[in-house]
Design a protein around this motif. Structure first.
Motif, PDB file in Angstrom:
ATOM      1  N   UNK A 121      37.987  36.078  49.062  1.00  0.00           N
ATOM      2  CA  UNK A 121      38.041  36.503  50.463  1.00  0.00           C
ATOM      3  C   UNK A 121      37.969  38.021  50.578  1.00  0.00           C
ATOM      4  N   UNK A 122      38.613  38.721  49.638  1.00  0.00           N
ATOM      5  CA  UNK A 122      38.537  40.182  49.655  1.00  0.00           C
ATOM      6  C   UNK A 122      37.102  40.655  49.442  1.00  0.00           C
ATOM      7  N   UNK A 123      36.400  40.012  48.502  1.00  0.00           N
ATOM      8  CA  UNK A 123      35.006  40.394  48.277  1.00  0.00           C
ATOM      9  C   UNK A 123      34.159  40.152  49.513  1.00  0.00           C
ATOM     10  N   UNK A 124      34.412  39.029  50.182  1.00  0.00           N
ATOM     11  CA  UNK A 124      33.622  38.728  51.381  1.00  0.00           C
ATOM     12  C   UNK A 124      33.875  39.753  52.482  1.00  0.00           C
ATOM     13  N   UNK A 125      35.166  40.080  52.720  1.00  0.00           N
ATOM     14  CA  UNK A 125      35.495  41.050  53.774  1.00  0.00           C
ATOM     15  C   UNK A 125      34.942  42.425  53.420  1.00  0.00           C
ATOM     16  N   UNK A 126      35.076  42.814  52.139  1.00  0.00           N
ATOM     17  CA  UNK A 126      34.539  44.119  51.743  1.00  0.00           C
ATOM     18  C   UNK A 126      33.031  44.185  51.919  1.00  0.00           C
ATOM     19  N   UNK A 180      39.479  46.705  48.661  1.00  0.00           N
ATOM     20  CA  UNK A 180      39.372  45.248  48.700  1.00  0.00           C
ATOM     21  C   UNK A 180      38.542  44.726  47.537  1.00  0.00           C
ATOM     22  N   UNK A 181      37.493  45.436  47.196  1.00  0.00           N
ATOM     23  CA  UNK A 181      36.612  44.986  46.111  1.00  0.00           C
ATOM     24  C   UNK A 181      36.308  46.175  45.210  1.00  0.00           C
ATOM     25  N   UNK A 182      37.022  46.265  44.070  1.00  0.00           N
ATOM     26  CA  UNK A 182      36.797  47.407  43.175  1.00  0.00           C
ATOM     27  C   UNK A 182      35.464  47.282  42.447  1.00  0.00           C
ATOM     28  N   UNK A 217      41.676  47.564  23.215  1.00  0.00           N
ATOM     29  CA  UNK A 217      40.989  46.341  22.781  1.00  0.00           C
ATOM     30  C   UNK A 217      40.145  45.761  23.912  1.00  0.00           C
ATOM     31  N   UNK A 218      39.255  44.884  23.535  1.00  0.00           N
ATOM     32  CA  UNK A 218      38.418  44.213  24.534  1.00  0.00           C
ATOM     33  C   UNK A 218      39.274  43.218  25.315  1.00  0.00           C
ATOM     34  N   UNK A 219      39.203  43.315  26.628  1.00  0.00           N
ATOM     35  CA  UNK A 219      39.981  42.441  27.500  1.00  0.00           C
ATOM     36  C   UNK A 219      39.029  41.640  28.386  1.00  0.00           C
ATOM     37  N   UNK A 220      39.470  40.463  28.764  1.00  0.00           N
ATOM     38  CA  UNK A 220      38.657  39.643  29.648  1.00  0.00           C
ATOM     39  C   UNK A 220      38.631  40.195  31.066  1.00  0.00           C
ATOM     40  N   UNK A 221      37.709  39.681  31.864  1.00  0.00           N
ATOM     41  CA  UNK A 221      37.571  40.157  33.244  1.00  0.00           C
ATOM     42  C   UNK A 221      38.827  39.881  34.055  1.00  0.00           C
ATOM     43  N   UNK A 222      39.434  38.692  33.867  1.00  0.00           N
ATOM     44  CA  UNK A 222      40.644  38.359  34.624  1.00  0.00           C
ATOM     45  C   UNK A 222      41.797  39.287  34.251  1.00  0.00           C
ATOM     46  N   UNK A 223      41.916  39.612  32.952  1.00  0.00           N
ATOM     47  CA  UNK A 223      42.977  40.521  32.511  1.00  0.00           C
ATOM     48  C   UNK A 223      42.763  41.914  33.091  1.00  0.00           C
ATOM     49  N   UNK A 224      41.535  42.401  33.075  1.00  0.00           N
ATOM     50  CA  UNK A 224      41.246  43.717  33.636  1.00  0.00           C
ATOM     51  C   UNK A 224      41.531  43.747  35.135  1.00  0.00           C
ATOM     52  N   UNK A 225      41.221  42.659  35.832  1.00  0.00           N
ATOM     53  CA  UNK A 225      41.485  42.615  37.268  1.00  0.00           C
ATOM     54  C   UNK A 225      42.986  42.634  37.547  1.00  0.00           C
ATOM     55  N   UNK A 226      43.772  41.911  36.735  1.00  0.00           N
ATOM     56  CA  UNK A 226      45.231  41.929  36.910  1.00  0.00           C
ATOM     57  C   UNK A 226      45.778  43.328  36.651  1.00  0.00           C
TER      58      UNK A 226
END
Length: 325
Positions: A121-126, A180-182, A217-226
């Motif tokens: 929803x944040x991506x859509x609003x942004x 809203x959308x980095x 270290x290499x981190x997943x997309x979900x971890x980076x977003x958190x």
């Protein structure tokens, strides 16, 4: 043996013994003699003490369970009462632990779905702010510039002021869309996104510095977003509530993964209850198995620490032998 039968049999033994004594060598006279009163008092005392000890030993695990039940927090997983006692008591504690496991698992699943929907929803609003509102304000700016070029001199200054107000609104819309959308997180990575975040929160009254290790270290997309959202919420709390003049954001590599730290020199969190922002950070931390700690810093102020475990290495598949030769 069930709790009911243990208490019942103990009481039965004491009462049967007392009855046998009264029917046998122990008698009660009228009026009661001093020795008889002493014997009855001792017998009653023994019965009460025995019952009290049995109930204390048997029910103490239930008292510990009650304390855990009143203080348990699903956002701090792993809190489990020790399975103690016998029979029904031990079964009750084990059942409660199983229920906690199920509740934590269900909460983690529902939180993941809710946060995923929130990010969508944040991506859509942004996107709508950028494409619709942003483009409309840009067109208004161009029209104001064209009108100002043909307007009389007495109106030109007012039109320039309207242009500046519109330009400020456009910048604010873009800033909200970035929060809203980095997009920089997807395009340039976590380190660049955190640097941009510290620059965004730096103002005349607040200086935000960053210290980021180069060998993360290499981190997943979900971890980076958190990590990004926790840093964003921590700096937002600093800017709004801490009354701080200096803040620091650090992302360091540790032996078990990475650690994000946000520290300020404000008046501290003290005994204030956790608000929706901190609880939201805890929910995000649970999604990736991270540990969040919010408290006072070593030199005052507030410190937020997020310890993120390193992702498990992908299994290396064995090479397939070439059977064509």
């Amino acid at each position: 043996m069930p709790l009911f039968w243990r208490i019942f049999l103990l009481n039965a033994v004491v009462l049967i013994t007392a009855t046998a004594l009264l029917l046998g060598p122990v008698t009660v006279s009228t009026p009661v003699l001093l020795t008889e009163a002493a014997v009855l008092t001792v017998g009653l005392s023994v019965m009460l003490i025995a019952n009290g000890l049995l109930l204390r030993v048997t029910l103490s695990p239930l008292q510990r369970l009650t304390r855990v039940m009143t203080t348990i927090d699903l956002l701090r997983p792993g809190q489990r009462p020790v399975v103690a006692g016998q029979g029904e008591v031990a079964e009750l504690i084990a059942t409660f632990n199983t229920m906690l496991d199920r509740l934590e698992e269900e909460r983690a699943t529902s939180s993941a779905r809710a946060l995923s929907a929130q990010e969508a929803e944040r991506r859509r609003i942004a996107q709508e702010l950028h494409d619709e509102v942003g483009q409309t304000l840009t067109a208004v700016l161009l029209q104001l510039k064209r009108v100002a070029g043909h307007a009389p001199s007495d109106l030109r200054e007012e039109l320039h002021q309207v242009q500046e107000t519109t330009r400020g609104s456009l910048d604010e819309i873009r800033r909200i869309a970035r929060r809203l959308r980095p997009g920089v997180l997807d395009e340039l990575g976590l380190a660049s996104a955190l640097k941009a975040l510290t620059t965004e929160f730096t103002s005349p009254g607040l200086t935000v510095q960053h210290h980021l290790d180069a060998d993360l270290p290499r981190l997943g997309h979900e971890t980076e977003l958190v990590l990004y959202r926790v840093a964003q919420e921590g700096l937002t709390n600093t800017a709004r509530h801490a009354h701080a003049r200096r803040a620091e954001l650090a992302l360091n590599r540790t032996a078990t993964g990475v650690e994000l730290r946000i520290r300020d020199d404000g008046h501290g969190i003290k005994d204030a209850p956790e608000g929706a922002g901190i609880r939201g950070m805890r929910e995000r931390a649970l999604l990736i198995g991270a540990d969040l700690a919010v408290g006072s810093g070593p030199e005052g102020g507030t410190e937020v620490r997020l310890a993120v475990p390193a992702p498990a290495p992908a299994p290396v598949s064995a090479p397939v032998p070439d059977r064509t030769r």
